[in-house]
Design an enzyme around this catalytic site. Structure first.
Site, PDB file in Angstrom:
ATOM      1  N   CYS A  85       0.815  -1.229   0.000  1.00  0.00           N
ATOM      2  CA  CYS A  85       0.000   0.000   0.000  1.00  0.00           C
ATOM      3  C   CYS A  85       0.844   1.273   0.000  1.00  0.00           C
ATOM      4  CB  CYS A  85      -0.957   0.000   1.188  1.00  0.00           C
ATOM      5  SG  CYS A  85      -1.966  -1.476   1.281  1.00  0.00           S
ATOM      6  N   HIS A 143      -3.016   6.954   2.951  1.00  0.00           N
ATOM      7  CA  HIS A 143      -3.565   5.700   2.450  1.00  0.00           C
ATOM      8  C   HIS A 143      -4.926   5.438   3.099  1.00  0.00           C
ATOM      9  CE1 HIS A 143      -4.132   1.648   1.320  1.00  0.00           C
ATOM     10  NE2 HIS A 143      -3.769   1.123   2.470  1.00  0.00           N
ATOM     11  N   ASN A 172     -10.208  -0.118   0.728  1.00  0.00           N
ATOM     12  CA  ASN A 172      -8.751  -0.030   0.654  1.00  0.00           C
ATOM     13  C   ASN A 172      -8.298  -0.538  -0.724  1.00  0.00           C
ATOM     14  OD1 ASN A 172      -5.997  -0.495   0.856  1.00  0.00           O
ATOM     15  ND2 ASN A 172      -6.093  -1.340   2.920  1.00  0.00           N
TER      16      ASN A 172
HETATM   17  O1  UT7 Z   1      -3.609  -1.477   3.687  1.00  0.00           O
HETATM   18  C1  UT7 Z   1      -3.004  -1.456   4.945  1.00  0.00           C
HETATM   19  C2  UT7 Z   1      -3.153  -2.671   5.666  1.00  0.00           C
HETATM   20  N1  UT7 Z   1      -4.337  -2.972   6.387  1.00  0.00           N
HETATM   21  C3  UT7 Z   1      -4.906  -2.189   7.324  1.00  0.00           C
HETATM   22  O2  UT7 Z   1      -4.722  -1.021   7.455  1.00  0.00           O
HETATM   23  C4  UT7 Z   1      -5.831  -2.868   8.282  1.00  0.00           C
HETATM   24  C5  UT7 Z   1      -5.629  -2.390   9.706  1.00  0.00           C
HETATM   25  N2  UT7 Z   1      -6.551  -3.028  10.636  1.00  0.00           N
HETATM   26  C6  UT7 Z   1      -7.853  -2.713  10.682  1.00  0.00           C
HETATM   27  O3  UT7 Z   1      -8.329  -1.876   9.942  1.00  0.00           O
HETATM   28  C7  UT7 Z   1      -8.704  -3.410  11.739  1.00  0.00           C
HETATM   29  O4  UT7 Z   1      -7.874  -4.091  12.646  1.00  0.00           O
HETATM   30  C8  UT7 Z   1      -9.732  -4.396  11.117  1.00  0.00           C
HETATM   31  C9  UT7 Z   1     -10.809  -3.618  10.378  1.00  0.00           C
HETATM   32  C10 UT7 Z   1      -9.043  -5.349  10.159  1.00  0.00           C
HETATM   33  C11 UT7 Z   1     -10.419  -5.228  12.210  1.00  0.00           C
HETATM   34  O5  UT7 Z   1     -11.026  -4.370  13.160  1.00  0.00           O
HETATM   35  P1  UT7 Z   1     -10.848  -4.653  14.723  1.00  0.00           P
HETATM   36  O6  UT7 Z   1     -11.654  -3.649  15.444  1.00  0.00           O
HETATM   37  O7  UT7 Z   1      -9.373  -4.689  14.987  1.00  0.00           O
HETATM   38  O8  UT7 Z   1     -11.533  -6.057  14.877  1.00  0.00           O
HETATM   39  P2  UT7 Z   1     -10.889  -7.414  15.400  1.00  0.00           P
HETATM   40  O9  UT7 Z   1      -9.896  -7.949  14.447  1.00  0.00           O
HETATM   41  O10 UT7 Z   1     -10.464  -7.210  16.833  1.00  0.00           O
HETATM   42  O11 UT7 Z   1     -12.158  -8.354  15.418  1.00  0.00           O
HETATM   43  C12 UT7 Z   1     -13.217  -8.131  16.328  1.00  0.00           C
HETATM   44  C13 UT7 Z   1     -14.285  -9.176  16.098  1.00  0.00           C
HETATM   45  C14 UT7 Z   1     -13.744 -10.598  16.069  1.00  0.00           C
HETATM   46  O12 UT7 Z   1     -14.699 -11.421  16.675  1.00  0.00           O
HETATM   47  P3  UT7 Z   1     -14.517 -11.940  18.196  1.00  0.00           P
HETATM   48  O13 UT7 Z   1     -13.222 -12.683  18.184  1.00  0.00           O
HETATM   49  O14 UT7 Z   1     -14.452 -10.690  19.014  1.00  0.00           O
HETATM   50  O15 UT7 Z   1     -15.716 -12.759  18.417  1.00  0.00           O
HETATM   51  C15 UT7 Z   1     -13.679 -10.921  14.597  1.00  0.00           C
HETATM   52  O16 UT7 Z   1     -13.800 -12.296  14.334  1.00  0.00           O
HETATM   53  O17 UT7 Z   1     -14.899  -8.962  14.829  1.00  0.00           O
HETATM   54  C16 UT7 Z   1     -14.882 -10.171  14.084  1.00  0.00           C
HETATM   55  N3  UT7 Z   1     -14.803  -9.853  12.655  1.00  0.00           N
HETATM   56  C17 UT7 Z   1     -15.886  -9.605  11.898  1.00  0.00           C
HETATM   57  N4  UT7 Z   1     -17.195  -9.604  12.200  1.00  0.00           N
HETATM   58  C18 UT7 Z   1     -18.057  -9.303  11.203  1.00  0.00           C
HETATM   59  C19 UT7 Z   1     -13.688  -9.714  11.889  1.00  0.00           C
HETATM   60  N5  UT7 Z   1     -14.051  -9.404  10.626  1.00  0.00           N
HETATM   61  C20 UT7 Z   1     -15.409  -9.316  10.615  1.00  0.00           C
HETATM   62  C21 UT7 Z   1     -16.352  -9.026   9.616  1.00  0.00           C
HETATM   63  N6  UT7 Z   1     -17.653  -9.019   9.950  1.00  0.00           N
HETATM   64  N7  UT7 Z   1     -15.989  -8.724   8.355  1.00  0.00           N
END
Ligand code: UT7
Length: 311
Positions: free
Chosen positions: A114, A238, A268
């Site tokens: 990215c 980004h 993204n």
């Molecule tokens: O291009 C540059 C690279 N990438 C990035 O910039 C990504 C950076 N990271 C992020 O933007 C965030 O960390 C995410 C959007 C990827 C995830 O958000 P988060 O608030 O960190 O969520 P999490 O990973 O802590 O997940 C929370 C919960 C989990 O469930 P449990 O374990 O709490 O029951 C996940 O399994 O949300 C669940 N989850 C979803 N639920 C519904 C993860 N993806 C999804 C989804 N829909 N798509």
């Protein structure tokens, strides 16, 4: 110091728009989760006959037209991509062919995830200095839908396809500064050759990396140039997650309006996100001549890069 000035920009999007509701066909997710955790409301995915190459060519043609230059004046072409159609020829070579550009110029792809477009901007400057050209065509183009695992809700809802392109002029008195960095030891966002090894990502760790890297990159550029954030008209970073941008705004203590945002409409788009934003801002009249802009990228590798320039 020889710096770069933006002459023209253009972008391209595939025809298919998928809103968050459409993602529930692939994985267990919801519009509420995606919107509240990321700010993303929809993304574009390539359909029949569309791919990284077609998007790159369309964006490049628009940027060249916007620059007012003749195709013979382009002295370098770099395409930043992690989702090129082929390993060889490069996407840049296919753009070179489509636009019928000169033979005696450096033309290649660059991979820095990215942060790729911003790595490519400064590499283009170095190429012009080394080869004696005056104008560079720099493109960020991605078909992320082709490297995604559509059964992995941690990644598939976050990305989209697009291309953005910019034509830069090398000018002796152009205001310009560049910083970049790499943490090769932090390979926490990993993707392989197309669908054979789809992307995986440690989302929370990338998130933590991003919210410290954007303010640090902005600070480094300000320190390097002796400017203050008040003297900067736009920060175009980004477009990965609304919460990453909000956290950066808070850390830097700037008005939120200074950070351009369009991730709600495109998600993204990896290396395409910064040039897509720049081209869109230029088209809508938000980005005008005389403004000072900081562009900032971060992503897999991990990599990061930032450019400050006067438009
Ligand atoms: O291009 C540059 C690279 N990438 C990035 O910039 C990504 C950076 N990271 C992020 O933007 C965030 O960390 C995410 C959007 C990827 C995830 O958000 P988060 O608030 O960190 O969520 P999490 O990973 O802590 O997940 C929370 C919960 C989990 O469930 P449990 O374990 O709490 O029951 C996940 O399994 O949300 C669940 N989850 C979803 N639920 C519904 C993860 N993806 C999804 C989804 N829909 N798509």
């Amino acid at each position: 110091m020889n710096g770069l000035r933006l002459l023209g920009a253009g972008y391209a999007l595939p025809a298919n728009v998928l809103d968050n509701e459409a993602m529930t066909k692939y994985v267990e997710t919801s519009d509420e989760w995606i919107t509240s955790r990321t700010g993303i409301r929809q993304r574009y995915f390539c359909g029949e006959g569309e791919n990284t190459t077609t998007l790159a060519i369309e964006a490049a043609k628009k940027a060249l037209a916007d620059s007012g230059l003749a195709k013979e004046e382009i002295g370098c072409v770099i395409v930043a991509t992690s989702s090129g159609e082929y390993s060889m020829p490069s996407t840049a070579c296919l753009v070179h062919k489509a636009l019928e550009l000169n033979e005696n110029i450096p033309v290649f792809d660059l991979g820095a995830a990215c942060a790729g477009f911003l790595y490519a901007v400064d590499t283009a400057r170095a190429m012009l200095l080394a080869h004696g050209g005056k104008y560079a065509l720099v493109i960020g183009a991605e078909q992320m839908s082709h490297v995604l695992d559509m059964t992995d809700r941690n990644t598939c809802v976050l990305f989209g396809d697009a291309a953005g392109a910019a034509v830069f002029a090398l000018e002796e008195d152009a205001e310009y500064a560049y910083v970049c960095g790499t943490r090769g030891d932090l390979a926490i966002q990993v993707g392989g050759p197309r669908r054979e090894m789809p992307m995986t990502m440690e989302g929370q760790n990338v998130f933590r990396f991003a919210v410290s890297t954007i303010p640090a990159t902005v600070d480094e550029l300000l320190k390097k140039t002796g400017k203050t954030l008040e003297e900067v008209d736009w920060v175009v970073c980004h477009q990965a997650n609304q919460r990453i941008i909000d956290a950066s705004v808070r850390r830097l203590g700037v008005p939120a309006e200074k950070f351009y945002k369009n991730l709600d409409r495109y998600a993204n788009t990896s290396a395409a996100s910064v040039p897509l934003a720049i081209a869109e801002m230029k088209e809508s009249g938000k980005l005008v001549s005389g403004q000072r802009v900081i562009m900032c990228g971060f992503g897999g590798g991990l990599t990061w890069a930032g450019v400050m320039m006067k438009i």
